[in-house]
Design an enzyme around this catalytic site. Structure first.
Site, PDB file in Angstrom:
ATOM      1  N   LYS A  69       3.473  -8.929  16.206  1.00 34.77           N
ATOM      2  CA  LYS A  69       4.155  -9.238  14.945  1.00 34.77           C
ATOM      3  C   LYS A  69       5.310  -8.278  14.704  1.00 34.77           C
ATOM      4  CE  LYS A  69       2.637  -7.577  10.789  1.00 34.77           C
ATOM      5  NZ  LYS A  69       3.652  -6.973   9.918  1.00 34.77           N
ATOM      6  N   ASN A  70       5.042  -6.977  14.837  1.00 33.92           N
ATOM      7  CA  ASN A  70       6.071  -6.015  14.418  1.00 33.92           C
ATOM      8  C   ASN A  70       7.234  -5.906  15.402  1.00 33.92           C
ATOM      9  OD1 ASN A  70       4.801  -5.613  12.018  1.00 33.92           O
ATOM     10  ND2 ASN A  70       3.776  -3.707  12.620  1.00 33.92           N
ATOM     11  N   ARG A  75       8.605  -7.436   4.539  1.00 34.38           N
ATOM     12  CA  ARG A  75       9.315  -6.181   4.756  1.00 34.38           C
ATOM     13  C   ARG A  75      10.476  -6.372   5.743  1.00 34.38           C
ATOM     14  NH1 ARG A  75       9.641  -2.211   1.632  1.00 34.38           N
ATOM     15  NH2 ARG A  75      10.592  -0.459   2.662  1.00 34.38           N
ATOM     16  N   CYS A  99       3.756  -5.361   2.283  1.00 37.28           N
ATOM     17  CA  CYS A  99       2.505  -4.854   1.709  1.00 37.28           C
ATOM     18  C   CYS A  99       2.763  -3.664   0.777  1.00 37.28           C
ATOM     19  CB  CYS A  99       1.578  -4.390   2.819  1.00 37.28           C
ATOM     20  SG  CYS A  99       0.915  -5.706   3.826  1.00 37.28           S
ATOM     21  N   ARG A 135       7.656   3.026   0.107  1.00 36.75           N
ATOM     22  CA  ARG A 135       8.445   2.394   1.173  1.00 36.75           C
ATOM     23  C   ARG A 135       9.955   2.386   0.913  1.00 36.75           C
ATOM     24  NH1 ARG A 135       5.169  -2.592   3.775  1.00 36.75           N
ATOM     25  NH2 ARG A 135       6.076  -1.662   5.636  1.00 36.75           N
ATOM     26  N   PRO A 136      10.536   3.566   0.752  1.00 43.78           N
ATOM     27  CA  PRO A 136      11.986   3.622   0.539  1.00 43.78           C
ATOM     28  C   PRO A 136      12.743   3.206   1.803  1.00 43.78           C
ATOM     29  CG  PRO A 136      11.131   5.830   0.913  1.00 43.78           C
ATOM     30  CD  PRO A 136       9.932   4.913   0.858  1.00 43.78           C
ATOM     31  N   ILE A 137      14.040   2.880   1.649  1.00 47.51           N
ATOM     32  CA  ILE A 137      14.839   2.546   2.849  1.00 47.51           C
ATOM     33  C   ILE A 137      16.019   3.508   2.987  1.00 47.51           C
ATOM     34  CG2 ILE A 137      14.129   0.121   2.919  1.00 47.51           C
ATOM     35  CD1 ILE A 137      16.897  -0.593   1.702  1.00 47.51           C
ATOM     36  N   ASP A 149      -1.854   1.397  11.069  1.00 48.83           N
ATOM     37  CA  ASP A 149      -2.226  -0.007  10.900  1.00 48.83           C
ATOM     38  C   ASP A 149      -3.651  -0.302  11.359  1.00 48.83           C
ATOM     39  OD1 ASP A 149       0.333  -0.281   9.993  1.00 48.83           O
ATOM     40  OD2 ASP A 149       1.112  -1.263  11.783  1.00 48.83           O
ATOM     41  N   ILE A 160       0.776   8.500   6.826  1.00 51.93           N
ATOM     42  CA  ILE A 160       2.017   7.704   6.831  1.00 51.93           C
ATOM     43  C   ILE A 160       2.259   7.033   5.476  1.00 51.93           C
ATOM     44  CG2 ILE A 160       3.339   5.875   8.005  1.00 51.93           C
ATOM     45  CD1 ILE A 160       2.644   8.103   9.956  1.00 51.93           C
ATOM     46  N   ARG A 195      -0.397 -13.573   7.256  1.00 46.61           N
ATOM     47  CA  ARG A 195       0.954 -13.087   7.559  1.00 46.61           C
ATOM     48  C   ARG A 195       1.000 -12.421   8.917  1.00 46.61           C
ATOM     49  NH1 ARG A 195       2.202  -8.785   3.875  1.00 46.61           N
ATOM     50  NH2 ARG A 195       3.504  -8.346   5.646  1.00 46.61           N
TER      51      ARG A 195
HETATM   52  C1  EPZ Z   1       6.462  -0.359  10.291  1.00 48.34           C
HETATM   53  O1  EPZ Z   1       6.802  -0.241   8.920  1.00 48.34           O
HETATM   54  C2  EPZ Z   1       5.444  -1.478  10.356  1.00 48.34           C
HETATM   55  N1  EPZ Z   1       6.049  -2.672   9.795  1.00 48.34           N
HETATM   56  C3  EPZ Z   1       4.203  -1.093   9.568  1.00 48.34           C
HETATM   57  O2  EPZ Z   1       3.240  -2.093   9.791  1.00 48.34           O
HETATM   58  C4  EPZ Z   1       3.628   0.231  10.084  1.00 48.34           C
HETATM   59  O3  EPZ Z   1       2.577   0.648   9.245  1.00 48.34           O
HETATM   60  C5  EPZ Z   1       4.734   1.314  10.086  1.00 48.34           C
HETATM   61  O4  EPZ Z   1       5.883   0.841  10.813  1.00 48.34           O
HETATM   62  C6  EPZ Z   1       4.266   2.616  10.700  1.00 48.34           C
HETATM   63  O5  EPZ Z   1       3.812   2.405  11.996  1.00 48.34           O
HETATM   64  C7  EPZ Z   1       6.864  -3.405  10.525  1.00 48.34           C
HETATM   65  O6  EPZ Z   1       7.146  -3.118  11.678  1.00 48.34           O
HETATM   66  C8  EPZ Z   1       7.417  -4.623   9.892  1.00 48.34           C
HETATM   67  P1  EPZ Z   1       8.313   3.388   8.767  1.00 48.34           P
HETATM   68  P2  EPZ Z   1       8.088   0.574   8.473  1.00 48.34           P
HETATM   69  O7  EPZ Z   1       9.732   3.185   8.392  1.00 48.34           O
HETATM   70  O8  EPZ Z   1       9.120   0.396   9.504  1.00 48.34           O
HETATM   71  C9  EPZ Z   1       8.846   6.655   5.282  1.00 48.34           C
HETATM   72  C10 EPZ Z   1       1.602  -3.653   9.222  1.00 48.34           C
HETATM   73  O9  EPZ Z   1       0.483  -3.552   8.667  1.00 48.34           O
HETATM   74  N2  EPZ Z   1      10.220   6.164   5.199  1.00 48.34           N
HETATM   75  O10 EPZ Z   1       7.981   3.927  10.104  1.00 48.34           O
HETATM   76  O11 EPZ Z   1       8.394   0.184   7.082  1.00 48.34           O
HETATM   77  C11 EPZ Z   1       7.864   5.617   4.732  1.00 48.34           C
HETATM   78  O12 EPZ Z   1       7.754   5.661   3.344  1.00 48.34           O
HETATM   79  C12 EPZ Z   1       2.793  -2.899   8.700  1.00 48.34           C
HETATM   80  O13 EPZ Z   1       1.827  -4.391  10.194  1.00 48.34           O
HETATM   81  C13 EPZ Z   1      11.109   6.816   4.374  1.00 48.34           C
HETATM   82  O14 EPZ Z   1      10.765   7.781   3.695  1.00 48.34           O
HETATM   83  O15 EPZ Z   1       7.503   2.038   8.523  1.00 48.34           O
HETATM   84  C14 EPZ Z   1       6.602   5.975   5.450  1.00 48.34           C
HETATM   85  O16 EPZ Z   1       5.953   7.016   4.788  1.00 48.34           O
HETATM   86  C15 EPZ Z   1       2.560  -2.235   7.415  1.00 48.34           C
HETATM   87  N3  EPZ Z   1      12.392   6.339   4.286  1.00 48.34           N
HETATM   88  C16 EPZ Z   1       7.077   6.477   6.808  1.00 48.34           C
HETATM   89  O17 EPZ Z   1       8.469   6.799   6.629  1.00 48.34           O
HETATM   90  C17 EPZ Z   1      12.810   5.268   5.019  1.00 48.34           C
HETATM   91  O18 EPZ Z   1      13.992   4.904   4.909  1.00 48.34           O
HETATM   92  C18 EPZ Z   1       6.940   5.473   7.945  1.00 48.34           C
HETATM   93  O19 EPZ Z   1       7.680   4.305   7.641  1.00 48.34           O
HETATM   94  C19 EPZ Z   1      11.900   4.638   5.878  1.00 48.34           C
HETATM   95  C20 EPZ Z   1      10.610   5.102   5.944  1.00 48.34           C
END
Ligand code: EPZ
Length: 417
Positions: A22-23, A92, A116, A121-123, A304, A326, A396
């Site tokens: 999926k991811n 997302r 979720c 989840r900031p960007i 996950d 995380i 999903r």
């Molecule tokens: C991906 O989310 C996956 N989603 C998530 O899977 C997974 O839990 C996560 O990676 C970690 O492995 C998808 O691929 C669609 P991150 P993502 O950016 O990319 C912080 C599932 O169940 N952060 O690695 O959103 C954030 O808050 C889902 O399949 C910032 O601070 O995760 C978190 O604490 C849920 N600023 C950490 O980094 C940012 O701009 C990791 O987030 C981006 C992230």
């Protein structure tokens, strides 16, 4: 209301074939618009998250054809329009259109993504990366306008090895002028799969899978054929189910190396795990030994799988600990596990699991995708009937979950009540 109804405590054996990740798929579909020709991606799972991305493609006038497990994406008549809020909020991964549209048209207009509720989840890291490449970002009425006169390669250091930011910056940088370097990049296998796809289109990306990724911008990306890697989280969920109720449960079509953190924890608690080239066979042990897990970025223990693994810890003889590093809100499954009979306390980001405890079926809620997976694991092991509500979250992310489980002997039904 649709629910999953599970009559639990049956031994599961046979074989489950794992679908495409999926991811990875949710990034590959937006990435496909970067090509100026048609691309074919096979092994895309039929789940509602990939459906939602195909709907976005259609609003951009991209032609999408789905044959079983394959998707053909033709962006030759694409138009860059704003992506509306409803589409953005469905998942997302809608945010990957930000990087892809910026990379292709130097402009993307869209809202904050959905997904979720497992944390804030900031960007900010995505946006910081786009700015480093030369984009300006304005936010009007919850809508981000990300645009650039020209995108120029830059050195970008990520404060956290974010999966989403690493991929989004790759998408934006692939056609930028010059060389982009992402330091402290995420190393997840899904990132390697996206980089391989882009390279098959003619991109020049090296270092994916390490913490430094180098992207040399190119002018043109052509069509290609690509295959999605197996879903390590789906595979891990079924491995946990095997350790909970399996008798030689075969999890097939996987890359075992992607699951090493889970496999070593399963062995540590006493589960029987036999590793093949592209499969594992898992059986429940007579006795489970407690352990501690701490989630972390790849190759650490994946967040996950934290929620489903916690269910397994309820069967261990003694005290186990689960530290989530995380996501700040990924313990919503605990209250429901306790309703099923578990004895778990949560303090700050650590759950303490006292076991073993008998699990007995009741009605529980899938508060998010992997919390839903945890409810499923618990329901399969519990005596009596477990009803899971909010199952949209589960659908999903898990392709044909009912069919796959019924195929190995589970009594589970997706029904209207
Ligand atoms: C991906 O989310 C996956 N989603 C998530 O899977 C997974 O839990 C996560 O990676 C970690 O492995 C998808 O691929 C669609 P991150 P993502 O950016 O990319 C912080 C599932 O169940 N952060 O690695 O959103 C954030 O808050 C889902 O399949 C910032 O601070 O995760 C978190 O604490 C849920 N600023 C950490 O980094 C940012 O701009 C990791 O987030 C981006 C992230």
């Amino acid at each position: 209301m649709r629910v999953l109804e599970i009559n639990g405590n049956y031994e599961l054996s046979g074989s489950i074939r794992i679908s495409g990740a999926k991811n990875a798929s949710v990034a590959l579909i937006p990435a496909a618009i970067l090509a100026d020709e048609e691309t074919t991606i096979c092994n895309i799972p039929e789940i509602t998250d990939t459906d939602a991305l195909c709907e976005i493609l259609e609003t951009l006038n991209v032609k999408v054809k789905r044959a079983s497990e394959s998707i053909i994406i033709d962006p030759t008549e694409m138009i860059n329009t704003d992506i509306n809020e409803i589409h953005c909020k469905k998942l997302r991964a809608s945010y990957y259109f930000m990087g892809a549209l910026l990379g292709k048209y130097k402009k993307a207009v869209m809202c904050f993504p959905g997904g979720c509720s497992i944390g804030k989840r900031p960007i900010n890291l995505h946006l910081k990366g786009f700015e480093s490449l030369g984009a300006t970002i304005t936010n009007h009425n919850n809508q981000y306008i990300v645009e650039a006169e020209e995108l120029k390669g830059a050195n970008i250091y990520l404060d956290f090895a974010s999966v989403g930011a690493t991929i989004n910056i790759m998408l934006a940088a692939v056609k930028a002028k010059g060389i982009t370097t992402i330091d402290n990049a995420a190393k997840e296998p899904e990132i390697v799969n996206i980089a391989t796809f882009l390279n098959s289109m003619g991109a020049k990306i090296s270092g994916a899978g390490t913490s430094t990724i180098k992207i040399e911008g190119v002018d043109y990306l052509h069509g290609c054929f690509h295959e999605v890697i197996p879903d390590r989280i789906e595979a891990g969920t079924y491995m946990i189910i095997g350790a909970m109720c399996g008798k030689n449960l075969k999890i097939d079509n996987i890359i075992p190396a992607h699951l090493e953190a889970l496999t070593s924890k399963l062995l540590e608690i006493g589960a029987h795990v036999q590793i093949g080239i592209d499969y594992v066979i898992v059986s429940k042990p007579d006795k489970y030994i407690p352990t501690n897990i701490k989630t972390s970025v790849y190759p650490g223990f994946p967040t996950d799988l934290q929620q489903p693994f916690t269910v397994l810890l309820t069967q261990c003889e003694g005290k186990s600990k689960v530290e989530e590093t995380i996501w700040e809100n990924r313990f919503m499954h605990i209250a429901y596990l306790n309703e099923l009979g578990a004895d778990i306390t949560v303090k700050n980001q650590t759950a303490t699991v006292f076991g073993p405890t008998k699990l007995t079926g009741t009605t529980v809620v899938a508060t998010d995708l992997r919390a839903g997976a945890a409810m499923l694991v618990a329901g399969l092991a519990a005596t009596g009937v477990t009803i899971i509500t909010n199952i949209d979250h589960i659908l999903r992310g898990y392709e044909q979950i009912v069919e796959k489980l019924v195929g190995v002997g589970a009594k589970i039904e997706n029904k209207e009540i």
